[in-house]
Design an enzyme around this catalytic site. Structure first.
Site, PDB file in Angstrom:
ATOM      1  N   PHE A  52      41.402 -31.554  10.725  1.00 34.45           N
ATOM      2  CA  PHE A  52      41.310 -32.734  11.690  1.00 34.45           C
ATOM      3  C   PHE A  52      40.702 -33.830  11.162  1.00 34.45           C
ATOM      4  CE2 PHE A  52      39.286 -34.526  15.528  1.00 34.45           C
ATOM      5  CZ  PHE A  52      40.390 -34.736  16.389  1.00 34.45           C
TER       6      PHE A  52
ATOM      7  N   GLY B 220      29.885 -41.002  12.047  1.00 33.78           N
ATOM      8  CA  GLY B 220      30.245 -39.738  12.633  1.00 33.78           C
ATOM      9  C   GLY B 220      29.738 -39.758  14.145  1.00 33.78           C
TER      10      GLY B 220
ATOM     11  N   ARG C 203      11.008  -0.253  10.417  1.00 36.01           N
ATOM     12  CA  ARG C 203       9.857  -0.902   9.308  1.00 36.01           C
ATOM     13  C   ARG C 203       8.498  -0.494  10.119  1.00 36.01           C
ATOM     14  NH1 ARG C 203       8.866  -3.133   4.466  1.00 36.01           N
ATOM     15  NH2 ARG C 203       7.161  -4.562   4.469  1.00 36.01           N
TER      16      ARG C 203
ATOM     17  N   GLU D 152      30.497 -31.966  15.831  1.00 38.79           N
ATOM     18  CA  GLU D 152      31.110 -31.972  17.059  1.00 38.79           C
ATOM     19  C   GLU D 152      30.177 -32.496  18.286  1.00 38.79           C
ATOM     20  OE1 GLU D 152      33.640 -28.677  17.692  1.00 38.79           O
ATOM     21  OE2 GLU D 152      34.254 -28.813  15.589  1.00 38.79           O
TER      22      GLU D 152
END
Length: 386
Positions: A131, A139, A270, A365
């Site tokens: 895409f 951007g 641990r 996005e």
């Protein structure tokens, strides 16, 4: 007991949704998880082989109808994204870009001929899509793109470049957005078209188990039939991004869930000052706080998924989900790493890998800042964008 058991999440899912989730989780645990640290370390991903397996499972474009797509609910798609990202964000990105960006663009805006030509092969994982929207200088402001498409008789000629494109150098088809004399339009570009090239981006410190590329278009000549007829203006690509952002709302929680589980398991084995790390109050506070944020994020994701399936989710609500869940998931991954101490910087354990990946997810996005301003505008009615 894990966080989702504590919240009773299974009771909020249908049997089909649980089955899909479990199938994807089983596939991820058996086929992907044993290799993912090596893929991340070497920055190499057998993406085509994985895509075919994902196609066999019906995960590519799974929320779309017809053309070999499964036609599942949005919630089922979200759960699949969660399980993929619990392995690695790069693997969820492969699913998202294929199904929610490239396939969705063709499905939503393409001609019947374009759908028939590309979607069945993409659903099967035999054809890979990418895409092309983001550019090196554009951007968060895609409307400023420089990539252009000019009419030449019945053809279109495209020139420009796109940056940070997932799947770019392995794709068979690219959905490319370009400025025309009229409006921004989308084009279906076979990647073997003369003048099209894709260069893989190296030296990444995030999403290393993912193919990321620059696309270059030099006098790429396309027939008029390459135009996506149903999209004009930025509404087209933004509609695709909204689909992919929805998957991230669920997906990011997968990285957080895996990190938290690794931290809990580690704390139980641990020993520190002759007792398990899990037996200390500060450790339990960290674990409890992370579990609350993870569970709350899952409830938000499910709520937005139900709204999406009802056809009533808004872009602002998707922004809210993406902003909250990625931000909180990144915090959980970082905090989980602290429980592991020095061992936490090793790829033997997943939290630092998930945290590094989510640094990218936080930005792509829609950055945190963009989604914050989308929500601010929804609440005040005043746009704070430039």
């Amino acid at each position: 007991m894990d966080t989702f058991e504590l919240y009773g999440i299974d009771a909020l899912l249908t049997e089909e949704e649980r089955d899909i989730r479990d199938t994807v989780r089983d596939f991820g645990d058996k086929e992907l998880r044993p290799h993912v640290a090596t893929w991340f370390d070497e920055a190499k991903l057998p993406a085509r082989d994985i895509a075919r397996e994902l196609g066999r499972l019906g995960l590519l474009g799974m929320h779309l109808e017809g053309y070999g797509c499964a036609g599942t609910t949005a919630v089922s798609y979200g759960l699949a994204c969660l399980e993929m990202e619990a392995v690695d964000s790069g693997l969820r990105s492969l699913v998202s870009v294929q199904g929610s960006l490239a396939m969705y663009a063709i499905h939503a805006y393409g001609s019947d001929e374009q759908k028939q030509e590309w979607l069945p092969g993409m659903a099967a994982g035999e054809k890979i899509g990418c895409f092309g929207l983001t550019e090196a200088d554009f951007g968060s402001n895609p409307g400023g793109m420089r990539t252009n498409a000019k009419r030449d008789g019945e053809d279109w000629v495209l020139n420009g470049s796109k940056m940070w494109i997932t799947n770019g150098s392995i794709a068979d088809v690219a959905v490319v957005w370009a400025r025309t004399d009229d409006r921004i339009r989308g084009f279906v570009v076979p990647t073997d078209t003369k003048g099209f090239s894709a260069n893989e981006i190296h030296q990444k410190l995030s999403l290393r188990a993912s193919v990321t590329s620059e696309l270059v278009l030099e006098d790429v000549r396309l027939p008029g039939s390459a135009l996506l007829p149903g999209a004009a203006g930025l509404a087209g690509p933004l509609g695709c991004l909204n689909e992919a952002r929805f998957g991230i709302i669920f997906g990011s929680l997968g990285a957080a869930r895996d990190s938290l589980q690794v931290a809990v398991d580690y704390s139980l084995t641990r020993d520190v000052f002759d007792k398990p790390l899990a037996g200390y109050q500060l450790t339990q506070k960290k674990i409890a706080d992370m579990a609350v944020e993870l569970g709350n994020g899952m409830l938000l994701a499910l709520h937005l998924g139900r709204l999406k399936d009802a056809g009533s989710v808004s872009p602002e609500q998707v922004s809210l989900g993406k902003l909250n869940n990625v931000r909180k998931s990144l915090e959980i991954c970082r905090e989980s790493r602290t429980i592991l101490g020095a061992n936490g910087i090793s790829l033997e354990y997943s939290p630092i890998r998930h945290a590094a990946n989510l640094e990218s997810v936080l930005t792509y996005e829609g950055t945190t800042e963009v989604h914050t301003l989308v929500i601010g505008k929804a609440l005040t009615g005043v746009s704070a964008f430039g």
